[in-house]
Design a protein around this motif. Structure first.
Motif, PDB file in Angstrom:
ATOM      1  N   ASP A   1       0.840  -1.198   0.000  1.00 56.63           N
ATOM      2  CA  ASP A   1       0.000   0.000   0.000  1.00 56.63           C
ATOM      3  C   ASP A   1       0.880   1.255   0.000  1.00 56.63           C
ATOM      4  OD1 ASP A   1      -1.926   1.924   0.222  1.00 56.63           O
ATOM      5  OD2 ASP A   1      -2.886   1.100   2.001  1.00 56.63           O
ATOM      6  N   ASP A   2       0.889   1.951  -1.133  1.00 58.09           N
ATOM      7  CA  ASP A   2       1.656   3.193  -1.257  1.00 58.09           C
ATOM      8  C   ASP A   2       0.749   4.414  -1.307  1.00 58.09           C
ATOM      9  OD1 ASP A   2       4.097   1.811  -1.372  1.00 58.09           O
ATOM     10  OD2 ASP A   2       3.886   1.476  -3.530  1.00 58.09           O
ATOM     11  N   THR A   3      -0.548   4.238  -0.962  1.00 59.21           N
ATOM     12  CA  THR A   3      -1.489   5.355  -1.065  1.00 59.21           C
ATOM     13  C   THR A   3      -1.389   6.317   0.102  1.00 59.21           C
ATOM     14  OG1 THR A   3      -3.269   4.180   0.088  1.00 59.21           O
ATOM     15  CG2 THR A   3      -3.106   3.854  -2.309  1.00 59.21           C
TER      16      THR A   3
ATOM     17  N   GLU B   1      -3.094   5.890   2.742  1.00 58.87           N
ATOM     18  CA  GLU B   1      -4.422   5.872   3.366  1.00 58.87           C
ATOM     19  C   GLU B   1      -4.757   4.432   3.765  1.00 58.87           C
ATOM     20  OE1 GLU B   1      -7.331   8.744   1.976  1.00 58.87           O
ATOM     21  OE2 GLU B   1      -6.225   8.834   0.101  1.00 58.87           O
TER      22      GLU B   1
ATOM     23  N   LEU C   1     -10.809   3.238  -1.659  1.00 56.92           N
ATOM     24  CA  LEU C   1     -10.797   4.241  -2.721  1.00 56.92           C
ATOM     25  C   LEU C   1     -11.514   3.684  -3.945  1.00 56.92           C
ATOM     26  CD1 LEU C   1      -7.073   5.369  -2.380  1.00 56.92           C
ATOM     27  CD2 LEU C   1      -9.104   6.508  -1.451  1.00 56.92           C
TER      28      LEU C   1
ATOM     29  N   SER D   1      -9.750   0.091  -4.760  1.00 51.08           N
ATOM     30  CA  SER D   1      -8.648  -0.448  -3.966  1.00 51.08           C
ATOM     31  C   SER D   1      -9.046  -0.444  -2.498  1.00 51.08           C
ATOM     32  CB  SER D   1      -7.362   0.348  -4.175  1.00 51.08           C
ATOM     33  OG  SER D   1      -7.432   1.639  -3.612  1.00 51.08           O
TER      34      SER D   1
ATOM     35  N   ARG E   1      -2.502  -3.659  -0.094  1.00 53.63           N
ATOM     36  CA  ARG E   1      -3.701  -3.084  -0.706  1.00 53.63           C
ATOM     37  C   ARG E   1      -4.092  -3.941  -1.897  1.00 53.63           C
ATOM     38  NH1 ARG E   1      -6.956   1.629  -0.959  1.00 53.63           N
ATOM     39  NH2 ARG E   1      -6.006   2.221   1.024  1.00 53.63           N
TER      40      ARG E   1
ATOM     41  N   TRP F   1      -6.003  -4.087  -5.464  1.00 52.85           N
ATOM     42  CA  TRP F   1      -6.486  -3.273  -6.581  1.00 52.85           C
ATOM     43  C   TRP F   1      -7.370  -4.132  -7.475  1.00 52.85           C
ATOM     44  CZ3 TRP F   1      -5.538   1.907  -7.076  1.00 52.85           C
ATOM     45  CH2 TRP F   1      -4.534   2.448  -6.275  1.00 52.85           C
TER      46      TRP F   1
ATOM     47  N   THR G   1      -6.258   6.558 -13.106  1.00 55.31           N
ATOM     48  CA  THR G   1      -6.325   7.295 -11.841  1.00 55.31           C
ATOM     49  C   THR G   1      -5.120   8.188 -11.565  1.00 55.31           C
ATOM     50  OG1 THR G   1      -5.192   5.642 -10.478  1.00 55.31           O
ATOM     51  CG2 THR G   1      -7.526   5.273 -10.926  1.00 55.31           C
TER      52      THR G   1
ATOM     53  N   ALA H   1      -2.586   7.088 -10.105  1.00 57.23           N
ATOM     54  CA  ALA H   1      -1.890   6.385  -9.026  1.00 57.23           C
ATOM     55  C   ALA H   1      -1.028   5.277  -9.614  1.00 57.23           C
ATOM     56  CB  ALA H   1      -2.901   5.805  -8.042  1.00 57.23           C
TER      57      ALA H   1
END
Length: 398
Positions: free
Chosen positions: A208-210, A212, A217, A228, A236, A238, A262, A264
């Motif tokens: 998870d590099d978000t 959050e 999301l 995700s 995370r 996806w 996105t 991302a």
């Protein structure tokens, strides 16, 4: 789990039992040791009922499918004393956000509706299997492939094979929790009605590099939805809509889709093995016949995104636990599943409609259709509709 190609002569039928008829050895036989069959086994075993669970697979394996444990599902796990352990392994999803072209269309907090937990299904099944062994040692029998089923009127006889040797199990009631390709449903001769909602997706678990770690999301992009969800251990999941799934999906392909839609990205080198799947929706014409009931995916196929199918199956198990306990205490009548069939089939139909709506919202959209969809999301994110949307997302209405 049983084969779906059993011969016609193995079709179940209600037969009167004579003086020489075999007496049932168990209260309930469950076919299928997935998340639903294991929970039902635990629920019945905690009452002191004699239950046996038959599973074709010799060991648990494959890729994790569902990850979402919604509040009703968590309460079901709590009935067998597993809520604390599940919470200790899972990660909480406290909020959700819907985005399109970088703009937030709406945000949800699950503080009032109830936190959703994220835990891969394989880990959930491991917890359930260990609990079943604690409650009733030896009740799970792996490597048994069910090939026949007979309803004798007073009990059910199940025929199978294990290691090439015949297996015969009898019980007062039987439950098929053997998945979408249910052999028990086939043996009962029940129709499998296709319902609205069909789509293709590719999926991959990554680091998870978000930034959050407790937020779901949902990118409702013109080219199709990208969702995700947080995973335990800083991971995370996806999931992206695709027009046609690749024959051999790669993490690089999914990363390209995510980035192009996105903006991302995720580290391909740190990604797990991706998979492609088709979502189709079906509902059995009945969820019971005689002394045999269906539960979970054997009774209803529903979009797996977000864990709706697993949680719906757990609620089937909770209702079956209640009905079976009442029936066995009342002398095991033949018509034990009439209320179950009515109530749970209605619940499944509601869940299918919601899943079809969700899939339609996540399909590609352009021009006026995109503008109308985005406007609808904004309206749904405004109080008091926001509370209703949160309740729907957390499946409290089931």
């Amino acid at each position: 789990m049983p084969r779906a190609d059993a011969h016609r002569e193995a079709q179940p039928r209600r037969e009167a039992s004579g003086p020489s008829a075999a007496q049932p050895h168990h209260d309930v036989v469950i076919v299928g040791a997935g998340a639903v069959g294991l929970l039902l086994g635990c629920l019945l075993a905690r009452r002191g009922l004699d239950v046996v669970v038959l599973e074709r697979r010799t060991e648990r394996g494959g890729r994790s499918r569902a990850i979402g444990i919604h509040p009703p599902g968590l309460r079901a796990l709590g009935l067998v004393g597993l809520e604390p352990e599940v919470r200790s392994h899972a990660v909480e999803i406290r909020s959700g956000r819907v985005i399109c072209r970088g703009r937030v269309l709406g945000a949800l907090s699950f503080a009032r509706a109830g936190t959703v937990l994220s835990l891969p299904q394989l880990q959930t099944e491991d917890v359930l299997e260990r609990r079943l062994e604690e409650l009733q040692p030896g009740s799970l029998r792996r490597g048994v492939e069910v090939v026949g089923l007979r309803d004798r009127g007073t009990h059910v006889e199940v025929a199978g094979t294990a290691g090439g040797e015949p297996v015969h199990v009898s019980a007062r009631y039987a439950v098929g929790a053997d998945g979408v390709r249910s052999g028990i449903r086939h043996l009962l001769g029940l129709g499998w009605e296709q319902r609205r909602g069909r789509a293709h997706y590719v999926m991959c678990d990554t680091r998870d590099d978000t930034g959050e770690p407790s937020t779901a999301l949902l990118h409702f992009e013109p080219a199709g939805v990208v969702e995700s969800f947080p995973l335990p251990g800083g991971g995370r999941r996806w999931v992206a809509w695709v027009h046609r799934p690749p024959a051999e999906p790669s993490a690089q392909q999914l990363e390209t889709i995510v980035r192009s839609r996105t903006g991302a990205a995720f580290d391909v080198d740190d990604a797990g093995v991706p998979s492609a799947f088709e979502v189709r929706q079906h509902l059995a014409e009945r969820m019971s016949r005689g002394r045999v009931a269906l539960a979970g995916d054997a009774a209803h196929e529903i979009s797996p995104i977000g864990g709706q199918g697993m949680n719906l199956g757990w609620l089937d198990a909770v209702r079956l636990d209640h009905e079976l306990a009442a029936a066995l205490s009342a002398g095991a009548p033949f018509e034990a599943f009439e209320a179950y069939d009515l109530v749970r089939r209605r619940a499944a139909a509601r869940a299918i409609r919601q899943a079809a709506f969700n899939m339609a919202m996540g399909a590609p959209a352009h021009g006026l259709r995109l503008a109308a969809r985005n406007a609808a999301v904004r309206v749904l994110a405004i109080p008091p509709l926001r509370a209703l949307l949160a309740n729907a997302f957390t499946m409290r209405w089931l």
